[in-house]
Design an enzyme around this catalytic site. Structure first.
Site, PDB file in Angstrom:
ATOM      1  N   HIS A 143       0.795  -1.229   0.104  1.00 15.74           N
ATOM      2  CA  HIS A 143       0.064  -0.016  -0.007  1.00 15.74           C
ATOM      3  C   HIS A 143       0.949   1.177  -0.143  1.00 15.74           C
ATOM      4  CE1 HIS A 143      -3.493   2.511   1.717  1.00 15.74           C
ATOM      5  NE2 HIS A 143      -2.595   3.321   1.903  1.00 15.74           N
ATOM      6  N   GLU A 144       1.908   1.225   1.006  1.00 20.41           N
ATOM      7  CA  GLU A 144       2.766   2.491   0.926  1.00 20.41           C
ATOM      8  C   GLU A 144       3.603   2.778  -0.182  1.00 20.41           C
ATOM      9  OE1 GLU A 144       1.860   4.676   3.158  1.00 20.41           O
ATOM     10  OE2 GLU A 144       0.639   3.347   4.398  1.00 20.41           O
ATOM     11  N   HIS A 163       2.009   4.378  -3.025  1.00 20.92           N
ATOM     12  CA  HIS A 163       1.906   5.852  -2.772  1.00 20.92           C
ATOM     13  C   HIS A 163       3.292   6.302  -3.385  1.00 20.92           C
ATOM     14  CE1 HIS A 163      -1.881   6.158  -1.049  1.00 20.92           C
ATOM     15  NE2 HIS A 163      -1.412   5.871   0.309  1.00 20.92           N
ATOM     16  N   ASP A 201      -5.255   7.849  -1.791  1.00 22.23           N
ATOM     17  CA  ASP A 201      -6.105   7.248  -0.881  1.00 22.23           C
ATOM     18  C   ASP A 201      -7.740   7.739  -1.367  1.00 22.23           C
ATOM     19  OD1 ASP A 201      -3.667   7.486   1.722  1.00 22.23           O
ATOM     20  OD2 ASP A 201      -4.487   5.644   0.684  1.00 22.23           O
TER      21      ASP A 201
END
Length: 211
Positions: free
Chosen positions: A166-167, A170, A177
């Site tokens: 997930h990170e 980014h 998000d």
């Protein structure tokens, strides 16, 4: 730094008397730029390098990190007109699928070619945060909730592997998000596939369901 620090000068052994003429002393009073202390770096044969700041479950984070490159390859290969893709990214469209593959490739390239730093107990952590980062940087800041999760991907709960994916979506994939959680992400895929392909949690669940 190319020049000696004040501490280095102080510790130098003087063998003979000399005279120094300082033309510009303003730099001596300027504070040093704060640097993040990296405790150690692990170089991985198949998936770049991982550095760690602080010591808290680093072995589990490293185990999760080691799976990212192979896992991303699986997720990218599974980006097609199939049930798992439609569940998380919505009605299949070739253009949107190409965007998803490109995001995975950016993550793969970043993790492979850059030193990924994991900063334990990130200074801006909130009580309900797993982790955080910013687009374009090479550091993921880990928070308290993260440490309680299992190491590897789950198809029902959260995991360290999923949080790291997930990170990095980014930081390296420049993803946003839009929605959080499995049920909300499934709903997003049905009503707004364009939103789903730019949502970090969507990549997390798609990735984990393909492992």
């Amino acid at each position: 730094m190319s020049s000696m620090s004040i501490d280095q000068l102080r510790e130098s052994f003087v063998r003979e008397s000399i005279q120094l003429y300082l033309e510009d002393t303003s730099l001596l009073s300027k504070p040093k730029k704060e640097e993040v202390k990296v405790d150690y770096t692990v170089h991985l044969e198949a998936c770049g390098s991982a550095s760690f700041v602080g010591d808290r479950n680093n072995s589990q984070t490293l185990d999760a990190h080691k799976r990212l490159c192979g896992g991303i390859d699986k997720a990218k290969a599974g980006t097609g007109n199939n049930n798992i893709y439609v569940t998380w990214f919505g009605t299949y469209d070739g253009g949107r699928a190409a965007t998803v593959k490109n995001v995975y490739q950016k993550m793969r390239d970043g993790i492979t070619n850059k030193v990924c730093t994991y900063h334990n107990n990130g200074p801006s952590c909130q009580s309900n945060w797993y982790a955080y980062t910013r687009k374009g940087i090479q550091t993921v800041y880990l928070c308290n909730v993260y440490y309680g999760d299992q190491t590897y991907c789950s198809k029902s709960g959260e995991s360290k592997e999923g949080t790291l994916l997930h990170e990095w979506s980014h930081a390296y994939g420049y993803i946003d998000d839009v929605a959080y959680g499995r049920s909300n992400c499934k709903s997003l895929a049905r009503r707004d596939p364009s939103g789903a392909i730019r949502n970090a949690d969507t990549y997390l669940y798609h990735y984990c369901d393909l492992q």
